[in-house]
Design a protein around this motif. Structure first.
Motif, PDB file in Angstrom:
ATOM      1  N   LEU A 254       0.930  -0.995  -0.082  1.00 23.37           N
ATOM      2  CA  LEU A 254       0.415  -0.040   0.076  1.00 23.37           C
ATOM      3  C   LEU A 254       0.628   1.638  -0.146  1.00 23.37           C
ATOM      4  CD1 LEU A 254      -3.101   1.335   0.171  1.00 23.37           C
ATOM      5  CD2 LEU A 254      -2.580   1.100   2.422  1.00 23.37           C
ATOM      6  N   ALA A 255       2.521   1.100   0.351  1.00 30.25           N
ATOM      7  CA  ALA A 255       2.958   2.706   1.127  1.00 30.25           C
ATOM      8  C   ALA A 255       3.496   2.767  -0.087  1.00 30.25           C
ATOM      9  CB  ALA A 255       4.000   2.196   2.027  1.00 30.25           C
ATOM     10  N   ASN A 256       3.873   1.071  -0.955  1.00 34.71           N
ATOM     11  CA  ASN A 256       4.373   1.274  -2.438  1.00 34.71           C
ATOM     12  C   ASN A 256       3.445   2.527  -3.413  1.00 34.71           C
ATOM     13  OD1 ASN A 256       7.206   0.896  -4.169  1.00 34.71           O
ATOM     14  ND2 ASN A 256       5.804  -0.986  -5.268  1.00 34.71           N
ATOM     15  N   THR A 257       2.096   2.053  -3.040  1.00 39.85           N
ATOM     16  CA  THR A 257       1.582   1.982  -4.301  1.00 39.85           C
ATOM     17  C   THR A 257       0.852   3.334  -4.289  1.00 39.85           C
ATOM     18  OG1 THR A 257      -0.185   0.397  -4.257  1.00 39.85           O
ATOM     19  CG2 THR A 257      -0.909   2.129  -4.866  1.00 39.85           C
ATOM     20  N   ILE A 258       0.794   4.097  -2.886  1.00 41.00           N
ATOM     21  CA  ILE A 258       1.186   5.543  -2.823  1.00 41.00           C
ATOM     22  C   ILE A 258       2.412   6.681  -3.326  1.00 41.00           C
ATOM     23  CG2 ILE A 258       0.043   7.694  -0.916  1.00 41.00           C
ATOM     24  CD1 ILE A 258      -1.318   4.437   0.706  1.00 41.00           C
ATOM     25  N   LEU A 259       2.810   6.019  -2.369  1.00 40.46           N
ATOM     26  CA  LEU A 259       4.692   6.965  -2.576  1.00 40.46           C
ATOM     27  C   LEU A 259       4.874   6.580  -3.844  1.00 40.46           C
ATOM     28  CD1 LEU A 259       6.151   6.200   0.753  1.00 40.46           C
ATOM     29  CD2 LEU A 259       5.286   8.382   0.428  1.00 40.46           C
ATOM     30  N   ASN A 260       5.155   5.745  -4.208  1.00 43.42           N
ATOM     31  CA  ASN A 260       5.850   5.072  -6.069  1.00 43.42           C
ATOM     32  C   ASN A 260       4.927   5.407  -6.782  1.00 43.42           C
ATOM     33  OD1 ASN A 260       8.114   5.483  -4.318  1.00 43.42           O
ATOM     34  ND2 ASN A 260       8.049   3.575  -3.998  1.00 43.42           N
ATOM     35  N   LYS A 261       3.868   5.018  -7.029  1.00 46.85           N
ATOM     36  CA  LYS A 261       3.113   4.639  -8.475  1.00 46.85           C
ATOM     37  C   LYS A 261       2.112   5.384  -8.380  1.00 46.85           C
ATOM     38  CE  LYS A 261       3.762  -0.549  -7.964  1.00 46.85           C
ATOM     39  NZ  LYS A 261       4.618  -0.105  -9.173  1.00 46.85           N
ATOM     40  N   THR A 262       1.876   6.474  -7.264  1.00 49.20           N
ATOM     41  CA  THR A 262       1.547   7.544  -7.874  1.00 49.20           C
ATOM     42  C   THR A 262       1.588   8.822  -7.984  1.00 49.20           C
ATOM     43  OG1 THR A 262       0.329   8.204  -5.878  1.00 49.20           O
ATOM     44  CG2 THR A 262      -0.364   7.026  -6.829  1.00 49.20           C
ATOM     45  N   ASP A 263       1.478   9.814  -9.106  1.00 46.27           N
ATOM     46  CA  ASP A 263       2.013  11.484  -8.991  1.00 46.27           C
ATOM     47  C   ASP A 263       2.176  12.072  -8.433  1.00 46.27           C
ATOM     48  OD1 ASP A 263       1.933  14.196 -10.269  1.00 46.27           O
ATOM     49  OD2 ASP A 263       3.488  13.626 -11.587  1.00 46.27           O
ATOM     50  N   ALA A 264       2.792  12.688  -7.860  1.00 44.47           N
ATOM     51  CA  ALA A 264       2.524  14.040  -6.092  1.00 44.47           C
ATOM     52  C   ALA A 264       1.376  15.097  -6.643  1.00 44.47           C
ATOM     53  CB  ALA A 264       4.225  14.895  -6.161  1.00 44.47           C
ATOM     54  N   THR A 265       1.338  14.549  -7.396  1.00 45.64           N
ATOM     55  CA  THR A 265      -0.487  15.989  -8.575  1.00 45.64           C
ATOM     56  C   THR A 265      -1.554  14.969  -7.911  1.00 45.64           C
ATOM     57  OG1 THR A 265      -0.318  15.074 -10.279  1.00 45.64           O
ATOM     58  CG2 THR A 265       0.912  17.208 -10.029  1.00 45.64           C
ATOM     59  N   GLN A 266      -1.610  14.196  -7.634  1.00 41.82           N
ATOM     60  CA  GLN A 266      -2.380  13.008  -7.373  1.00 41.82           C
ATOM     61  C   GLN A 266      -2.970  13.274  -5.914  1.00 41.82           C
ATOM     62  OE1 GLN A 266      -1.440   9.973  -9.613  1.00 41.82           O
ATOM     63  NE2 GLN A 266      -3.006   9.168 -10.197  1.00 41.82           N
ATOM     64  N   LEU A 267      -1.421  13.329  -4.711  1.00 48.44           N
ATOM     65  CA  LEU A 267      -1.812  13.052  -3.107  1.00 48.44           C
ATOM     66  C   LEU A 267      -3.097  14.002  -2.623  1.00 48.44           C
ATOM     67  CD1 LEU A 267       1.952  13.487  -2.034  1.00 48.44           C
ATOM     68  CD2 LEU A 267      -0.139  11.001  -1.839  1.00 48.44           C
ATOM     69  N   PRO A 268      -3.409  14.863  -3.025  1.00 52.54           N
ATOM     70  CA  PRO A 268      -5.032  15.971  -2.668  1.00 52.54           C
ATOM     71  C   PRO A 268      -5.784  14.749  -2.391  1.00 52.54           C
ATOM     72  CG  PRO A 268      -3.164  17.102  -3.579  1.00 52.54           C
ATOM     73  CD  PRO A 268      -2.729  15.898  -3.965  1.00 52.54           C
ATOM     74  N   GLY A 269      -5.849  14.099  -4.462  1.00 50.95           N
ATOM     75  CA  GLY A 269      -7.087  13.499  -4.143  1.00 50.95           C
ATOM     76  C   GLY A 269      -7.379  11.777  -3.323  1.00 50.95           C
ATOM     77  N   ILE A 270      -5.193  11.355  -3.417  1.00 45.16           N
ATOM     78  CA  ILE A 270      -5.838  10.369  -2.738  1.00 45.16           C
ATOM     79  C   ILE A 270      -6.284  10.797  -1.297  1.00 45.16           C
ATOM     80  CG2 ILE A 270      -4.093   8.571  -1.720  1.00 45.16           C
ATOM     81  CD1 ILE A 270      -2.505   8.360  -4.442  1.00 45.16           C
ATOM     82  N   ILE A 271      -5.485  11.711  -0.381  1.00 44.30           N
ATOM     83  CA  ILE A 271      -6.071  11.555   0.809  1.00 44.30           C
ATOM     84  C   ILE A 271      -7.334  12.275   0.569  1.00 44.30           C
ATOM     85  CG2 ILE A 271      -5.312  13.327   2.842  1.00 44.30           C
ATOM     86  CD1 ILE A 271      -2.324  13.608   1.465  1.00 44.30           C
TER      87      ILE A 271
END
Length: 392
Positions: A254-271
């Motif tokens: 799960l950490a790998n998916t969030i940290l390494n498989k998504t673009d930084a611009t997607q973080l707000p949407g993921i959060i």
């Protein structure tokens, strides 16, 4: 000189008067009225554009503030992140210094206020070294909490998140800074919101008590229901210990998916998606800072262990089965963890010593029977161990 200057001034005045009379003559009234209208129109347009821009900025700022406040309110679920919990957590700078975080998976349902902790993982996170250590604590671990003997997951039923933090602090001799909790339903929704999580599954999951489907071994993307089954199944020789290894594998994936498989611009949407499923005391700025600090880490290199413990016929008290902790071994292991070193802890309840360093990658590369039989191989195996296995 005085006379010439006077004549020059008079000539200038006559010229200005003549020019003015030409400019403001009747013949030019219409033309200058039009110019005046154009100037007024220009001022109106400029003011309108400025007003629209200011309105946009105010609206955007308001929307951003509303979004931010919504995220904070959902993440810091008041029913879980209580003042009592905040009182037992210690301060830390999550982007600049190592800290402990307690991760819980629960069987809670929407609206329930009392439920059990099913998954208990103590994480030591070092953002400067991008190193994480995951320590599993069996849910049936025997503890003495406020003078009463109980299973450690009962501390959650008794005192909620604050009770769990206090119990783990006392058991492991550490101070926890942060807390996160997710329910079974929340895990399913979170994984599906991420579009699945890629996991290197080491064992076949064929357990009717966990799911009505089978998961084959191998690298694959699990959906929410599959991820839950992978984390819950204990139909193995060492039961809960295999389940705990699978849970640590999944946390790393799960950490790998969030940290390494998504673009930084997607973080707000993921959060934003996580806020509906996860409760944590971490602030939104802390989450973003920590994600930025840990981005690019090799999640397969996370260190991993169980607390040294065992369960069997000799671990019953008044007919209730417990997991007994080997306190001296736990103290030694936690000293290594606290120093930022390899825990060198056990991976199964059938053995006190793993015999070598063990990472998440090692867990994925060995089957349950390898750990149960003591035949698992790890990247931390010494050359002497390898020579002994080869018969040299």
């Amino acid at each position: 000189m005085g006379l010439r200057r006077k004549k020059a001034v008079q000539q200038s005045r006559r010229t200005s008067s003549s020019t003015a009379s030409r400019i403001y003559s009747r013949d030019n009234v219409a033309r200058y009225a039009e110019r005046s209208r154009q100037r007024r129109r220009g001022r109106i347009i400029r003011r309108t554009v400025l007003g629209v821009l200011l309105a946009f900025l105010v609206t955007a700022g308001t929307a951003t503030a509303m979004w931010f406040n919504s995220i904070v309110a959902r993440l810091s679920d008041a029913g879980i992140i209580t003042p009592e919990l905040q009182a037992v957590l210690v301060d830390s700078d999550v982007a600049r210094e190592p800290f402990y975080m307690l991760l819980l998976g629960t069987d809670g349902r929407p609206g329930e206020t009392s439920y059990r902790a099913d998954t208990i993982i103590l994480a030591r996170i070092d953002p400067t070294e991008q190193q994480v250590t995951l320590i599993s604590i069996p849910r049936d671990t025997r503890i003495t909490y406020k003078g009463e003997t109980m299973k450690i997951n009962a501390a959650h039923t008794e005192e909620g998140a604050a009770g769990m933090v206090e119990a783990v602090n006392e058991l492991c001799g550490i101070e926890i800074s942060h807390y996160a909790e997710i329910s079974f339903d929340g895990l399913v929704q979170l994984v599906d919101a991420l579009g699945g999580v890629e996991v290197n599954v080491p064992d076949e999951i064929d357990d009717p008590k966990a799911a009505d489907f089978t998961i084959e071994p191998g690298l694959q993307t699990l959906n929410g229901e599959q991820a839950l089954a992978f984390c819950r199944s204990r139909a193995f020789a060492d039961g809960d210990y295999t389940r705990m290894r699978h849970q640590r594998i999944f946390v790393a994936a799960l950490a790998n998916t969030i940290l390494n498989k998504t673009d930084a611009t997607q973080l707000p949407g993921i959060i934003d998606a996580m806020a509906d499923m996860v409760a944590t005391d971490l602030s939104l700025p802390d989450i973003l800072s920590l994600a930025n600090a840990m981005r690019g880490m090799d999640t397969d290199s996370m260190w991993t262990a169980n607390i040294p413990s065992h369960a069997g016929g000799d671990t019953y008290i008044n007919g209730v089965s417990y997991v007994f902790v080997h306190e001296e071994e736990l103290e030694e292991m936690m000293a290594r963890v606290d120093a930022g070193e390899d825990p060198e802890g056990p991976q199964s309840g059938l053995s006190l010593d793993s015999g070598s360093s063990t990472t998440i990658g090692d867990l994925s590369n060995n089957e349950a029977n390898d750990w149960a039989n003591g035949t698992a191989t790890t990247s931390g195996s010494s050359s002497e161990d390898e020579s002994a296995e080869s018969g040299e």
